[in-house]
Scaffold this motif. Sequence first.
Motif, PDB file in Angstrom:
ATOM      1  N   PRO A  19       0.907  -1.139  -0.050  1.00 16.51           N
ATOM      2  CA  PRO A  19       0.104   0.056  -0.079  1.00 16.51           C
ATOM      3  C   PRO A  19       0.829   1.257   0.015  1.00 16.51           C
ATOM      4  O   PRO A  19       0.434   2.391  -0.526  1.00 16.51           O
ATOM      5  N   ALA A  20       1.930   1.233   0.617  1.00 19.86           N
ATOM      6  CA  ALA A  20       2.985   2.437   0.361  1.00 19.86           C
ATOM      7  C   ALA A  20       3.141   2.975  -0.988  1.00 19.86           C
ATOM      8  O   ALA A  20       3.286   3.774  -1.324  1.00 19.86           O
ATOM      9  N   TYR A  21       3.106   1.996  -1.804  1.00 18.03           N
ATOM     10  CA  TYR A  21       3.302   2.324  -3.265  1.00 18.03           C
ATOM     11  C   TYR A  21       2.125   2.959  -3.752  1.00 18.03           C
ATOM     12  O   TYR A  21       2.313   3.825  -4.725  1.00 18.03           O
ATOM     13  N   LEU A  22       0.888   2.419  -3.476  1.00 19.18           N
ATOM     14  CA  LEU A  22      -0.115   3.021  -4.084  1.00 19.18           C
ATOM     15  C   LEU A  22      -0.499   4.588  -3.515  1.00 19.18           C
ATOM     16  O   LEU A  22      -0.582   5.495  -4.305  1.00 19.18           O
ATOM     17  N   THR A  23       0.010   4.829  -2.185  1.00 15.00           N
ATOM     18  CA  THR A  23       0.025   5.991  -1.707  1.00 15.00           C
ATOM     19  C   THR A  23       1.132   6.941  -2.379  1.00 15.00           C
ATOM     20  O   THR A  23       0.761   8.058  -2.777  1.00 15.00           O
ATOM     21  N   ALA A  24       2.106   6.713  -2.595  1.00 14.57           N
ATOM     22  CA  ALA A  24       3.274   7.181  -3.104  1.00 14.57           C
ATOM     23  C   ALA A  24       2.977   7.606  -4.597  1.00 14.57           C
ATOM     24  O   ALA A  24       3.419   8.727  -5.168  1.00 14.57           O
ATOM     25  N   ALA A  25       2.311   6.772  -5.390  1.00 16.73           N
ATOM     26  CA  ALA A  25       1.765   7.096  -6.778  1.00 16.73           C
ATOM     27  C   ALA A  25       0.774   7.877  -7.072  1.00 16.73           C
ATOM     28  O   ALA A  25       0.620   8.510  -8.081  1.00 16.73           O
ATOM     29  N   ARG A  26      -0.295   7.948  -6.029  1.00 17.68           N
ATOM     30  CA  ARG A  26      -1.491   8.715  -6.103  1.00 17.68           C
ATOM     31  C   ARG A  26      -0.995  10.206  -6.748  1.00 17.68           C
ATOM     32  O   ARG A  26      -1.948  10.840  -7.569  1.00 17.68           O
ATOM     33  N   PRO A  27      -0.306  10.987  -6.176  1.00 12.96           N
ATOM     34  CA  PRO A  27       0.209  12.227  -7.123  1.00 12.96           C
ATOM     35  C   PRO A  27       0.506  12.318  -8.378  1.00 12.96           C
ATOM     36  O   PRO A  27      -0.322  13.026  -9.111  1.00 12.96           O
ATOM     37  N   ALA A  28       1.166  11.489  -8.872  1.00  7.82           N
ATOM     38  CA  ALA A  28       1.384  11.147 -10.335  1.00  7.82           C
ATOM     39  C   ALA A  28       0.092  10.791 -10.980  1.00  7.82           C
ATOM     40  O   ALA A  28      -0.251  11.444 -12.034  1.00  7.82           O
ATOM     41  N   PHE A  29      -0.918   9.945 -10.413  1.00 11.33           N
ATOM     42  CA  PHE A  29      -1.997   9.642 -11.001  1.00 11.33           C
ATOM     43  C   PHE A  29      -2.999  11.120 -11.229  1.00 11.33           C
ATOM     44  O   PHE A  29      -3.541  10.978 -12.221  1.00 11.33           O
ATOM     45  N   GLU A  30      -2.969  11.705 -10.286  1.00 12.56           N
ATOM     46  CA  GLU A  30      -4.035  12.920 -10.212  1.00 12.56           C
ATOM     47  C   GLU A  30      -3.177  13.924 -10.953  1.00 12.56           C
ATOM     48  O   GLU A  30      -3.947  14.474 -12.063  1.00 12.56           O
ATOM     49  N   LYS A  31      -1.982  14.093 -11.192  1.00 12.41           N
ATOM     50  CA  LYS A  31      -1.392  15.100 -11.827  1.00 12.41           C
ATOM     51  C   LYS A  31      -1.496  14.823 -13.492  1.00 12.41           C
ATOM     52  O   LYS A  31      -1.743  15.719 -14.255  1.00 12.41           O
ATOM     53  N   PHE A  32      -1.394  13.464 -13.794  1.00  5.70           N
ATOM     54  CA  PHE A  32      -1.573  13.168 -15.368  1.00  5.70           C
ATOM     55  C   PHE A  32      -2.935  12.638 -15.726  1.00  5.70           C
ATOM     56  O   PHE A  32      -3.073  12.301 -16.921  1.00  5.70           O
ATOM     57  N   GLY A  33      -4.033  12.810 -14.745  1.00  2.64           N
ATOM     58  CA  GLY A  33      -5.370  12.466 -15.311  1.00  2.64           C
ATOM     59  C   GLY A  33      -5.554  10.829 -15.407  1.00  2.64           C
ATOM     60  O   GLY A  33      -6.356  10.812 -16.040  1.00  2.64           O
ATOM     61  N   ALA A  34      -4.861  10.023 -14.668  1.00  2.00           N
ATOM     62  CA  ALA A  34      -5.054   8.517 -14.870  1.00  2.00           C
ATOM     63  C   ALA A  34      -6.183   8.029 -14.413  1.00  2.00           C
ATOM     64  O   ALA A  34      -6.807   8.640 -13.415  1.00  2.00           O
ATOM     65  N   ARG A  35      -6.963   7.272 -15.114  1.00  2.00           N
ATOM     66  CA  ARG A  35      -8.328   6.793 -14.905  1.00  2.00           C
ATOM     67  C   ARG A  35      -8.127   5.029 -14.995  1.00  2.00           C
ATOM     68  O   ARG A  35      -7.945   4.647 -15.867  1.00  2.00           O
ATOM     69  N   PHE A  36      -8.567   4.617 -13.760  1.00  2.00           N
ATOM     70  CA  PHE A  36      -8.246   3.149 -13.461  1.00  2.00           C
ATOM     71  C   PHE A  36      -9.426   2.571 -14.161  1.00  2.00           C
ATOM     72  O   PHE A  36     -10.629   2.833 -13.563  1.00  2.00           O
ATOM     73  N   ALA A  79      10.061   2.847  -7.266  1.00  2.00           N
ATOM     74  CA  ALA A  79      10.982   2.276  -6.488  1.00  2.00           C
ATOM     75  C   ALA A  79      10.562   1.509  -5.234  1.00  2.00           C
ATOM     76  O   ALA A  79      11.209   0.325  -4.920  1.00  2.00           O
ATOM     77  N   ILE A  80       9.406   2.088  -4.829  1.00  2.00           N
ATOM     78  CA  ILE A  80       8.641   1.387  -3.700  1.00  2.00           C
ATOM     79  C   ILE A  80       8.125   0.095  -4.272  1.00  2.00           C
ATOM     80  O   ILE A  80       8.226  -1.153  -3.626  1.00  2.00           O
ATOM     81  N   ARG A  81       7.455   0.088  -5.257  1.00  2.00           N
ATOM     82  CA  ARG A  81       6.596  -1.019  -5.778  1.00  2.00           C
ATOM     83  C   ARG A  81       7.983  -2.230  -6.353  1.00  2.00           C
ATOM     84  O   ARG A  81       7.480  -3.300  -5.846  1.00  2.00           O
ATOM     85  N   GLN A  82       8.899  -1.817  -6.837  1.00  2.00           N
ATOM     86  CA  GLN A  82       9.908  -2.685  -7.202  1.00  2.00           C
ATOM     87  C   GLN A  82      10.423  -3.624  -5.986  1.00  2.00           C
ATOM     88  O   GLN A  82      10.977  -4.630  -5.840  1.00  2.00           O
ATOM     89  N   GLN A  83      10.266  -2.960  -4.707  1.00  2.00           N
ATOM     90  CA  GLN A  83      10.812  -3.478  -3.410  1.00  2.00           C
ATOM     91  C   GLN A  83       9.923  -4.427  -3.020  1.00  2.00           C
ATOM     92  O   GLN A  83      10.224  -5.645  -2.313  1.00  2.00           O
ATOM     93  N   HIS A  84       8.544  -4.475  -3.453  1.00  2.00           N
ATOM     94  CA  HIS A  84       7.635  -5.294  -2.675  1.00  2.00           C
ATOM     95  C   HIS A  84       6.592  -6.130  -3.781  1.00  2.00           C
ATOM     96  O   HIS A  84       5.843  -6.700  -3.379  1.00  2.00           O
ATOM     97  N   ALA A  85       7.053  -5.942  -5.020  1.00  2.00           N
ATOM     98  CA  ALA A  85       6.134  -6.713  -6.173  1.00  2.00           C
ATOM     99  C   ALA A  85       7.009  -7.001  -7.476  1.00  2.00           C
ATOM    100  O   ALA A  85       8.151  -6.406  -7.630  1.00  2.00           O
ATOM    101  N   ASP A  86       6.769  -8.162  -7.929  1.00  2.00           N
ATOM    102  CA  ASP A  86       7.006  -8.376  -9.414  1.00  2.00           C
ATOM    103  C   ASP A  86       6.239  -8.070 -10.354  1.00  2.00           C
ATOM    104  O   ASP A  86       4.948  -8.093 -10.357  1.00  2.00           O
ATOM    105  N   THR A  87       6.618  -7.373 -11.446  1.00  2.00           N
ATOM    106  CA  THR A  87       5.431  -6.728 -12.386  1.00  2.00           C
ATOM    107  C   THR A  87       5.845  -6.760 -13.942  1.00  2.00           C
ATOM    108  O   THR A  87       7.097  -6.508 -14.112  1.00  2.00           O
TER     109      THR A  87
END
Length: 95
Positions: A19-36, A79-87
Motif C-alpha cells: 500500500p505504500a506504493y499506492l499512496t506514493a503513486a497517487r500524486p502522479a496519477f492525479e497530475k496526469f489524469g489517470a483513470r483506472f 522504487a517502492i513497488r519494485q521492493q514489494h512486487a514483481d511486475t
Amino acid sequence: MAKAYWIVRVSVRNPAEYPAYLTAARPAFEKFGARFLVRGGPFECMEGSARERNVVVEFADMATAQACYQSAEYQQARAIRQQHADTDFIIAEGA
C-alpha cells in the motif's frame, strides 16, 4: 488522438508494505489524469501465464501515459513497488 493505457500485471511479494506504493503513486496519477479501468479483482486466465493482480489505467494519449511513468512522482513510487512486487508493465496506444 488515441488514448493510451498502462497494462500492468503484478505479483505482490510483501502485501503489508505494498500500500505504500499506492499512496506514493497517487500524486502522479492525479497530475496526469489517470483513470483506472481495471484495478485488481477476479479474473480468469484463458491462455498463457498470469499474475495475481491486473491493472489497466487510461490516459488521454501516449505522451501523457509516458510522461506519468517518467515523472519524478511516479519514479519515486516505482522504487517502492519494485521492493514489494514483481511486475510486467507495458504502455499501449488504444485503437
